[in-house]
Motif scaffolding. Structure first.
Motif, PDB file in Angstrom:
ATOM      1  N   UNK A  36      31.070  49.368  39.547  1.00  0.00           N
ATOM      2  CA  UNK A  36      32.509  49.615  39.513  1.00  0.00           C
ATOM      3  C   UNK A  36      33.250  48.581  38.678  1.00  0.00           C
ATOM      4  N   UNK A  37      32.815  47.338  38.700  1.00  0.00           N
ATOM      5  CA  UNK A  37      33.436  46.318  37.849  1.00  0.00           C
ATOM      6  C   UNK A  37      33.306  46.695  36.379  1.00  0.00           C
ATOM      7  N   UNK A  38      32.116  47.117  35.990  1.00  0.00           N
ATOM      8  CA  UNK A  38      31.891  47.530  34.597  1.00  0.00           C
ATOM      9  C   UNK A  38      32.802  48.694  34.226  1.00  0.00           C
ATOM     10  N   UNK A  39      32.815  49.716  35.062  1.00  0.00           N
ATOM     11  CA  UNK A  39      33.637  50.893  34.786  1.00  0.00           C
ATOM     12  C   UNK A  39      35.120  50.534  34.737  1.00  0.00           C
ATOM     13  N   UNK A  40      35.563  49.722  35.679  1.00  0.00           N
ATOM     14  CA  UNK A  40      36.971  49.347  35.767  1.00  0.00           C
ATOM     15  C   UNK A  40      37.417  48.595  34.515  1.00  0.00           C
ATOM     16  N   UNK A  41      36.645  47.593  34.089  1.00  0.00           N
ATOM     17  CA  UNK A  41      37.037  46.825  32.909  1.00  0.00           C
ATOM     18  C   UNK A  41      36.935  47.639  31.628  1.00  0.00           C
ATOM     19  N   UNK A  42      36.008  48.573  31.561  1.00  0.00           N
ATOM     20  CA  UNK A  42      35.945  49.456  30.397  1.00  0.00           C
ATOM     21  C   UNK A  42      37.204  50.321  30.328  1.00  0.00           C
ATOM     22  N   UNK A  43      37.641  50.827  31.481  1.00  0.00           N
ATOM     23  CA  UNK A  43      38.847  51.652  31.516  1.00  0.00           C
ATOM     24  C   UNK A  43      40.108  50.840  31.227  1.00  0.00           C
ATOM     25  N   UNK A  44      40.212  49.653  31.841  1.00  0.00           N
ATOM     26  CA  UNK A  44      41.407  48.836  31.632  1.00  0.00           C
ATOM     27  C   UNK A  44      41.515  48.347  30.193  1.00  0.00           C
ATOM     28  N   UNK A  45      40.392  48.175  29.531  1.00  0.00           N
ATOM     29  CA  UNK A  45      40.400  47.768  28.128  1.00  0.00           C
ATOM     30  C   UNK A  45      41.121  48.797  27.263  1.00  0.00           C
ATOM     31  N   UNK A  46      41.044  50.062  27.674  1.00  0.00           N
ATOM     32  CA  UNK A  46      41.640  51.152  26.900  1.00  0.00           C
ATOM     33  C   UNK A  46      43.026  51.560  27.397  1.00  0.00           C
ATOM     34  N   UNK A  47      43.493  50.972  28.478  1.00  0.00           N
ATOM     35  CA  UNK A  47      44.761  51.360  29.106  1.00  0.00           C
ATOM     36  C   UNK A  47      45.929  50.635  28.436  1.00  0.00           C
ATOM     37  N   UNK A  48      46.765  51.361  27.691  1.00  0.00           N
ATOM     38  CA  UNK A  48      47.878  50.707  26.996  1.00  0.00           C
ATOM     39  C   UNK A  48      48.969  50.187  27.948  1.00  0.00           C
ATOM     40  N   UNK A 102      31.528  43.380  30.125  1.00  0.00           N
ATOM     41  CA  UNK A 102      32.711  44.244  29.993  1.00  0.00           C
ATOM     42  C   UNK A 102      33.983  43.442  30.257  1.00  0.00           C
ATOM     43  N   UNK A 103      33.909  42.513  31.206  1.00  0.00           N
ATOM     44  CA  UNK A 103      35.050  41.647  31.496  1.00  0.00           C
ATOM     45  C   UNK A 103      35.336  40.731  30.301  1.00  0.00           C
ATOM     46  N   UNK A 104      34.305  40.175  29.703  1.00  0.00           N
ATOM     47  CA  UNK A 104      34.467  39.297  28.541  1.00  0.00           C
ATOM     48  C   UNK A 104      35.032  40.039  27.343  1.00  0.00           C
ATOM     49  N   UNK A 105      34.601  41.282  27.147  1.00  0.00           N
ATOM     50  CA  UNK A 105      35.052  42.067  25.998  1.00  0.00           C
ATOM     51  C   UNK A 105      36.456  42.623  26.180  1.00  0.00           C
ATOM     52  N   UNK A 106      36.964  42.595  27.387  1.00  0.00           N
ATOM     53  CA  UNK A 106      38.293  43.144  27.652  1.00  0.00           C
ATOM     54  C   UNK A 106      39.317  42.398  26.792  1.00  0.00           C
ATOM     55  N   UNK A 107      40.095  43.118  26.000  1.00  0.00           N
ATOM     56  CA  UNK A 107      41.059  42.455  25.120  1.00  0.00           C
ATOM     57  C   UNK A 107      42.304  41.930  25.850  1.00  0.00           C
ATOM     58  N   UNK A 108      42.425  42.234  27.137  1.00  0.00           N
ATOM     59  CA  UNK A 108      43.573  41.781  27.921  1.00  0.00           C
ATOM     60  C   UNK A 108      43.231  40.441  28.572  1.00  0.00           C
ATOM     61  N   UNK A 109      44.219  39.577  28.783  1.00  0.00           N
ATOM     62  CA  UNK A 109      43.943  38.349  29.540  1.00  0.00           C
ATOM     63  C   UNK A 109      43.492  38.691  30.957  1.00  0.00           C
ATOM     64  N   UNK A 110      42.469  37.982  31.435  1.00  0.00           N
ATOM     65  CA  UNK A 110      41.940  38.167  32.785  1.00  0.00           C
ATOM     66  C   UNK A 110      42.081  36.834  33.504  1.00  0.00           C
ATOM     67  N   UNK A 111      42.818  36.832  34.601  1.00  0.00           N
ATOM     68  CA  UNK A 111      43.078  35.618  35.366  1.00  0.00           C
ATOM     69  C   UNK A 111      42.406  35.747  36.724  1.00  0.00           C
ATOM     70  N   UNK A 112      41.600  34.751  37.086  1.00  0.00           N
ATOM     71  CA  UNK A 112      40.950  34.749  38.394  1.00  0.00           C
ATOM     72  C   UNK A 112      41.807  33.935  39.359  1.00  0.00           C
ATOM     73  N   UNK A 113      42.245  34.575  40.419  1.00  0.00           N
ATOM     74  CA  UNK A 113      42.988  33.890  41.484  1.00  0.00           C
ATOM     75  C   UNK A 113      41.964  33.527  42.553  1.00  0.00           C
ATOM     76  N   UNK A 114      41.219  32.455  42.301  1.00  0.00           N
ATOM     77  CA  UNK A 114      40.111  32.056  43.163  1.00  0.00           C
ATOM     78  C   UNK A 114      40.656  31.346  44.398  1.00  0.00           C
ATOM     79  N   UNK A 115      40.201  31.783  45.548  1.00  0.00           N
ATOM     80  CA  UNK A 115      40.530  31.118  46.816  1.00  0.00           C
ATOM     81  C   UNK A 115      39.275  31.117  47.671  1.00  0.00           C
ATOM     82  N   UNK A 116      39.064  30.061  48.389  1.00  0.00           N
ATOM     83  CA  UNK A 116      37.867  29.972  49.219  1.00  0.00           C
ATOM     84  C   UNK A 116      36.616  29.920  48.367  1.00  0.00           C
ATOM     85  N   UNK A 117      35.468  30.186  48.959  1.00  0.00           N
ATOM     86  CA  UNK A 117      34.202  30.109  48.230  1.00  0.00           C
ATOM     87  C   UNK A 117      34.123  31.098  47.071  1.00  0.00           C
ATOM     88  N   UNK A 118      33.492  30.651  46.004  1.00  0.00           N
ATOM     89  CA  UNK A 118      33.251  31.466  44.814  1.00  0.00           C
ATOM     90  C   UNK A 118      31.849  31.100  44.349  1.00  0.00           C
TER      91      UNK A 118
END
Length: 151
Positions: A36-48, A102-118
């Protein structure tokens, strides 16, 4: 779009919030989540209408890394022959890696709001590490497989 392990919602305007949504498992990433992460980032990459993506985890952890209970299914149906087994496992790991690619190739900025263990898949080189969050305490992040010589 609906996902089983992710929650995607528009926060405001062009900001989308993608949440790892398995709080009962501390957002451990099962095979469905990786797909689902792969599919989601592929779709968001194309979402204007999307200009930035904020990634977080539901509950008390960003992610506990790979879901070990699900990991056995990666190797259960591989051939017995060592070489073919190694090749098959490599192919499956490459499929999982595609989620982060897919996350790396996404042309949009991706911000991780990390809380707790990662940890593991979400830590050093996964979602939390790729997106970067200098505000997250280093002691809550990690890749245990690197210390064991696997990473």
């Amino acid at each position: 779009r609906e996902f089983g392990t992710l929650r995607l919602q528009r926060e405001r305007g062009h900001v989308l919030h993608l949440q790892l949504n398995r709080p009962h498992k501390r957002n451990a990433m099962n095979l469905q989540c990786w797909r689902e992460l792969r599919e989601c980032f592929q779709e968001l990459s194309q979402d204007p209408s999307c200009r930035v993506i904020v990634v977080s985890g539901a509950g008390s952890a960003f992610t506990a890394g790979i879901d070990l209970a699900d990991l056995a299914s990666l190797v259960s149906d591989l051939p017995e022959d060592v070489a073919r087994r190694a090749w098959g496992l490599r192919q499956r790991v490459m499929e999982l890696q595609e989620s982060f690619s897919a996350m790396e190739r996404c042309p949009k900025p991706v911000i991780a709001a990390v809380h707790g263990p990662c940890i593991g898949a979400g830590g050093g080189h996964g979602a939390g590490g790729r997106c970067g969050d200098p505000a997250a305490p280093a002691q809550n992040r990690g890749e245990p497989e690197v210390g064991e010589g696997h990473g």
